[in-house]
Design an enzyme around this catalytic site. Structure first.
Site, short mmCIF file in Angstrom:
data_model
loop_
_atom_site.label_atom_id
_atom_site.label_comp_id
_atom_site.label_asym_id
_atom_site.label_seq_id
_atom_site.Cartn_x
_atom_site.Cartn_y
_atom_site.Cartn_z
N THR A 39 0.84 -1.19 0.00
CA THR A 39 0.00 0.00 0.00
C THR A 39 0.87 1.25 0.00
O THR A 39 1.94 1.25 0.61
CB THR A 39 -0.89 0.01 1.26
N GLY A 40 0.42 2.29 -0.68
CA GLY A 40 1.12 3.56 -0.64
C GLY A 40 1.44 4.11 -2.01
O GLY A 40 1.22 3.44 -3.03
N ALA A 94 8.07 1.50 2.40
CA ALA A 94 8.34 1.61 3.83
C ALA A 94 8.50 3.09 4.19
O ALA A 94 8.78 3.92 3.32
CB ALA A 94 9.61 0.86 4.21
N GLU A 114 -0.39 -5.59 5.83
CA GLU A 114 0.90 -5.66 5.14
C GLU A 114 1.80 -6.72 5.77
O GLU A 114 2.44 -7.51 5.07
CB GLU A 114 1.57 -4.29 5.17
#
Length: 221
Positions: A39-40, A94, A114
């Site tokens: 995710t991100g 991260a 995650e």
């Protein structure tokens, strides 16, 4: 074995490292392969690049509803983790990366799922720009997912450990829980703190990835 792979490309770090991740996995894709997707914003670039290879693998297990929706938009099949046996690669970003590949994750509040998907994967590949590399974890606030009814109790326990918990107001995880972001806590021993925090009643999981750290970190400058 832990190692870093560095790539220099000034045309945009996130899209560049996403392309490097594609290069890292593309020769190992086949119709039986299932990927794990994090995710991100960096992962979003990876999904954009991955769309061109959607016919070369079976599909993906996602760590968040946001990533699931983007994968589906790109025509990539999304599997429930309960329905798959093997995940070949888990690709995720991260918030901080230590020299030992230990991570802080959870800026987007998805660190529990995650960590679950990372633990189910054969290889965790972390994709970041070099600003995320640190000598020691802790500058980025450490996210802790908590059951809503336990938030104040957990916060008091964290204060007793020397940390300063800040409630992420207005945010609810995909699991319906709350996030406490911890500042001022000693993370010189990430494994010990990961265990200690997760043993507090009411904590679902925290954003230290010391036991489920990546084998490979791809870094774009």
């Amino acid at each position: 074995m832990l190692f870093f792979l560095y790539y220099t490309d000034m045309s945009g770090s996130k899209i560049n490292v996403a392309k490097q991740a594609i290069d890292y996995i593309k020769d190992k894709l086949h119709p039986e392969v299932i990927l794990g997707i994090g995710t991100g914003s960096t992962v979003n670039f990876f999904i954009e690049e991955l769309a061109a290879y959607k016919n070369f693998f079976s599909g993906a297990v996602s760590s968040s509803e946001a990533s699931s929706n983007l994968l589906k938009e790109k025509g990539i099949k999304v599997f429930d983790l309960n329905d798959v046996l093997d995940i070949e690669f888990y690709i995720d970003g991260a918030d901080e990366v230590s020299p030992k590949n230990e991570l802080i994750k959870g800026g987007g509040g998805a660190h529990t799922r995650e960590k679950i998907v990372a633990s189910a994967s054969k290889e965790f590949v972390c994709i970041v720009d070099d600003s995320k590399l640190v000598k020691e974890l802790g500058s980025f606030p450490l996210p802790v997912e908590v059951i809503p009814e336990s938030r104040s109790l957990v916060a008091r326990k964290i204060v007793s450990l020397g940390g300063t918990p800040i409630y992420r107001s207005g945010f609810v995880t995909d699991q319906g829980n709350h996030i406490l972001d911890i500042r001022d806590i000693d993370i010189s021993n990430p494994e010990a703190l990961e265990i200690l925090l997760n043993n507090i009643p009411g904590v679902v999981d925290n954003g230290i990835f010391a036991f489920n750290k990546p084998k490979t970190v791809l870094v774009s400058k």
